[in-house]
Design a protein around this motif. Structure first.
Motif, PDB file in Angstrom:
ATOM      1  N   ARG A 439       0.810  -1.211   0.000  1.00  0.00           N
ATOM      2  CA  ARG A 439       0.000   0.000   0.000  1.00  0.00           C
ATOM      3  C   ARG A 439       0.847   1.267   0.000  1.00  0.00           C
ATOM      4  NH1 ARG A 439      -5.074  -0.518  -1.910  1.00  0.00           N
ATOM      5  NH2 ARG A 439      -5.863  -2.549  -1.303  1.00  0.00           N
ATOM      6  N   ASP A 440       1.987   1.252   0.679  1.00  0.00           N
ATOM      7  CA  ASP A 440       2.850   2.440   0.670  1.00  0.00           C
ATOM      8  C   ASP A 440       3.400   2.695  -0.725  1.00  0.00           C
ATOM      9  OD1 ASP A 440       2.829   3.560   3.298  1.00  0.00           O
ATOM     10  OD2 ASP A 440       3.908   1.798   4.005  1.00  0.00           O
ATOM     11  N   ILE A 441       3.764   1.609  -1.415  1.00  0.00           N
ATOM     12  CA  ILE A 441       4.248   1.744  -2.789  1.00  0.00           C
ATOM     13  C   ILE A 441       3.152   2.312  -3.682  1.00  0.00           C
ATOM     14  CG2 ILE A 441       4.962   0.445  -4.837  1.00  0.00           C
ATOM     15  CD1 ILE A 441       7.204   0.744  -2.811  1.00  0.00           C
ATOM     16  N   GLN A 442       1.926   1.796  -3.523  1.00  0.00           N
ATOM     17  CA  GLN A 442       0.813   2.289  -4.323  1.00  0.00           C
ATOM     18  C   GLN A 442       0.535   3.762  -4.028  1.00  0.00           C
ATOM     19  OE1 GLN A 442      -0.811   0.945  -6.825  1.00  0.00           O
ATOM     20  NE2 GLN A 442       0.283  -1.003  -6.730  1.00  0.00           N
ATOM     21  N   LYS A 443       0.700   4.153  -2.784  1.00  0.00           N
ATOM     22  CA  LYS A 443       0.499   5.563  -2.421  1.00  0.00           C
ATOM     23  C   LYS A 443       1.536   6.450  -3.120  1.00  0.00           C
ATOM     24  CE  LYS A 443       0.721   8.761   1.465  1.00  0.00           C
ATOM     25  NZ  LYS A 443       1.036   8.927   2.904  1.00  0.00           N
ATOM     26  N   ILE A 444       2.789   5.998  -3.139  1.00  0.00           N
ATOM     27  CA  ILE A 444       3.849   6.752  -3.812  1.00  0.00           C
ATOM     28  C   ILE A 444       3.538   6.881  -5.305  1.00  0.00           C
ATOM     29  CG2 ILE A 444       6.277   6.671  -4.511  1.00  0.00           C
ATOM     30  CD1 ILE A 444       6.814   5.290  -1.766  1.00  0.00           C
ATOM     31  N   LEU A 445       3.115   5.777  -5.911  1.00  0.00           N
ATOM     32  CA  LEU A 445       2.809   5.799  -7.342  1.00  0.00           C
ATOM     33  C   LEU A 445       1.595   6.659  -7.646  1.00  0.00           C
ATOM     34  CD1 LEU A 445       3.486   2.035  -8.163  1.00  0.00           C
ATOM     35  CD2 LEU A 445       4.879   3.999  -8.846  1.00  0.00           C
ATOM     36  N   ARG A 446       0.582   6.630  -6.781  1.00  0.00           N
ATOM     37  CA  ARG A 446      -0.590   7.484  -6.987  1.00  0.00           C
ATOM     38  C   ARG A 446      -0.206   8.946  -6.897  1.00  0.00           C
ATOM     39  NH1 ARG A 446      -3.536   3.922  -3.525  1.00  0.00           N
ATOM     40  NH2 ARG A 446      -3.262   5.413  -1.826  1.00  0.00           N
ATOM     41  N   GLY A 447       0.600   9.273  -5.890  1.00  0.00           N
ATOM     42  CA  GLY A 447       1.034  10.662  -5.730  1.00  0.00           C
ATOM     43  C   GLY A 447       1.833  11.141  -6.921  1.00  0.00           C
ATOM     44  N   PHE A 448       2.706  10.279  -7.439  1.00  0.00           N
ATOM     45  CA  PHE A 448       3.519  10.640  -8.612  1.00  0.00           C
ATOM     46  C   PHE A 448       2.622  10.810  -9.830  1.00  0.00           C
ATOM     47  CE2 PHE A 448       6.100   9.571 -12.331  1.00  0.00           C
ATOM     48  CZ  PHE A 448       7.174  10.428 -12.149  1.00  0.00           C
ATOM     49  N   ARG A 449       1.632   9.928  -9.981  1.00  0.00           N
ATOM     50  CA  ARG A 449       0.775   9.993 -11.149  1.00  0.00           C
ATOM     51  C   ARG A 449      -0.101  11.241 -11.144  1.00  0.00           C
ATOM     52  NH1 ARG A 449      -3.191   5.206 -13.476  1.00  0.00           N
ATOM     53  NH2 ARG A 449      -3.702   6.272 -15.429  1.00  0.00           N
ATOM     54  N   ASN A 450      -0.532  11.664  -9.953  1.00  0.00           N
ATOM     55  CA  ASN A 450      -1.362  12.866  -9.873  1.00  0.00           C
ATOM     56  C   ASN A 450      -0.657  14.088 -10.454  1.00  0.00           C
ATOM     57  OD1 ASN A 450      -3.582  11.638  -8.706  1.00  0.00           O
ATOM     58  ND2 ASN A 450      -2.854  11.965  -6.618  1.00  0.00           N
TER      59      ASN A 450
END
Length: 467
Positions: A439-450
């Protein structure tokens, strides 16, 4: 050899181990002229706060002993006089110096002296010892140490050690190099060799603070590793001071890309569980974003406690994180804040006035039209079945980096020569460094994608592609 320089050899006992809020309970100063001790000062100090039991057990100093002792401001003038025109010397000098500096700052006085650390001098002039703590160092070189963890006892031992160091550096070459303007010796942690700091790169990557057992006690990421590491040394928060005092080595891994540094940092924290890392050691999410349909058939997005969220779309660690994510989704897909539960007790949302809502809350947009965008948002958040390549800068000019997400799952990252042509996903995977998703990795990727939607390249895995 007397070079006309005077040294104030100092030790303080305090109410705690940090800097912030730490108060002096005892101070001892021995003035050394380069040949011998020529003057001394010693006093208990009333810290105007209680002394923790753990500190009393260590030093023997309790509240009763300091009740009638002078307060710091009452002996401040004598400390100034005894250290005037002297180089400030201590075993782990930054601790004693910073505590005294803070006491004077609280009085509105700018205390400033040149510094020498007998830990760092000992590491240079008496290399190879198993430990450079004052007790073990003195035992190794035959210096008697009486009244350990009392200011005058430790100061007398430090003065004898100082004499030995002066004799080992008869031409003052090492001493002068430590005192040279611009030298990092007074800034670096006592257990960290200057050579270790000097070899740190000014590049993007991940760095590791290690203790004398070579255990990783902190993992960090930085755009400029050397600059970020240095900022730890200047930070006077108790936690940072404690971290630096335990650090004897710093290693690093260059990533080139800040995104890859973030991903690697997150993985390493979970792998090593470092003592001084707090963020990302958690493993359980407590909140989630979910959707539901009301009686009119209109789809809502909302967030709540994970246990109360039916069919969660995304999971988070706290309600703030959930709300901020939903705010970005609401804006990206032009959804209505009222039906995303971001604005309550309103008939129509504020976003309609600034033309960021199409008016479903005013009956100006159909439920079907609105629901279509909600479904697009849910698909975007779920992202379960799509594969993406994120191209990134490599570790040098001859290299490219990439992050691979396959069927919505983070696979890892890799590095490729910039002139290398890749024609298939299987070929790309030959360069992939496999990593675990969480989930932390997904959070990082979501933040980058935004912020970097254009860098997510959708992969059609059935057909070829070239990187």
């Amino acid at each position: 050899m007397n070079d006309g320089v005077k040294y104030a050899i100092i030790d303080v006992e305090t109410t705690g181990m940090g800097i912030q809020g730490n108060k002096i309970t005892e101070i001892a100063i021995l003035v050394h002229n380069g040949k011998q001790v020529v003057d001394e000062f010693h006093s208990l100090v009333n810290p105007e706060s209680s002394i923790p039991y753990a500190i009393t057990r260590l030093t023997g100093i309790d509240d009763y002993m300091v009740a009638d002792a002078p307060k710091f401001y009452e002996i401040a003038k004598e400390i100034i006089e005894f250290t005037s025109d002297c180089i400030f010397v201590a075993h782990n000098v930054n601790f004693d110096y910073n505590v005294i500096h803070k006491e004077f700052a609280d009085l509105g006085f700018p205390f400033k002296r040149k510094k020498l650390c007998t830990v760092r001098l000992s590491r240079k002039l008496i290399p190879g010892l198993p430990s450079y703590s004052l007790g073990k160092l003195c035992a190794n070189v035959g210096i008697p140490l009486h009244d350990r963890h009392r200011a005058m006892g430790d100061t007398r031992a430090t003065a004898m050690l100082f004499d030995k160091l002066l004799n080992l550096d008869n031409d003052r070459k090492v001493f002068n190099s430590f005192l040279k303007q611009g030298s990092r010796h007074a800034t670096l942690p006592p257990g960290l060799a200057k050579e270790v700091f000097d070899q740190l790169p000014e590049k993007t990557g991940v760095y590791y603070f290690r203790n004398e057992k070579d255990e990783i006690i902190y993992v960090g990421k930085a755009v400029n590793i050397k600059k970020r590491v240095l900022s730890h040394f200047y930070d006077k928060k108790n936690r940072e001071v404690s971290l630096c005092q335990q650090t004897t080595n710093i290693t690093f891994e260059i990533t080139g890309s800040e995104l890859i540094a973030l991903l690697l940092e997150s993985e390493e924290i979970k792998k090593y569980y470092p003592l001084y890392n707090r963020a990302q050691r958690r493993n359980n999410e407590g909140f989630a974003v979910f959707s539901y349909e009301d009686r009119s058939g209109l789809m809502h997005l909302a967030w709540n406690n994970l246990k109360s969220a039916p069919n969660p779309i995304c999971k988070f660690y706290n309600s703030t994180e959930s709300r901020l994510f939903l705010e970005r989704i609401c804006e990206k897909f032009e959804l209505c804040p009222k039906y995303c539960h971001l604005q309550s007790n309103v008939n129509s949302c504020f976003h309609y006035q600034i033309k960021k809502c199409k008016g479903v809350c005013r009956g100006e947009e159909s439920v079907a039209s609105y629901n279509k965008r909600v479904k697009e948002a849910i698909e975007y958040m779920s992202n379960d079945s799509k594969s993406y390549l994120i191209k990134q800068r490599g570790r040098n000019r001859e290299e490219l980096a990439f992050v691979l997400i396959e069927n919505g799952i983070y696979q890892g990252f890799g590095f490729i020569d910039s002139d290398q042509q890749i024609a298939s996903l299987d070929q790309l995977k030959e360069f992939l460094i496999m990593k675990k998703d969480n989930r932390d990795i997904q959070k990082i990727l979501r933040g980058f994608r935004n912020k970097n939607e254009d860098k997510f390249v959708l992969l059609e895995t059935e057909s070829g592609f070239i990187i």
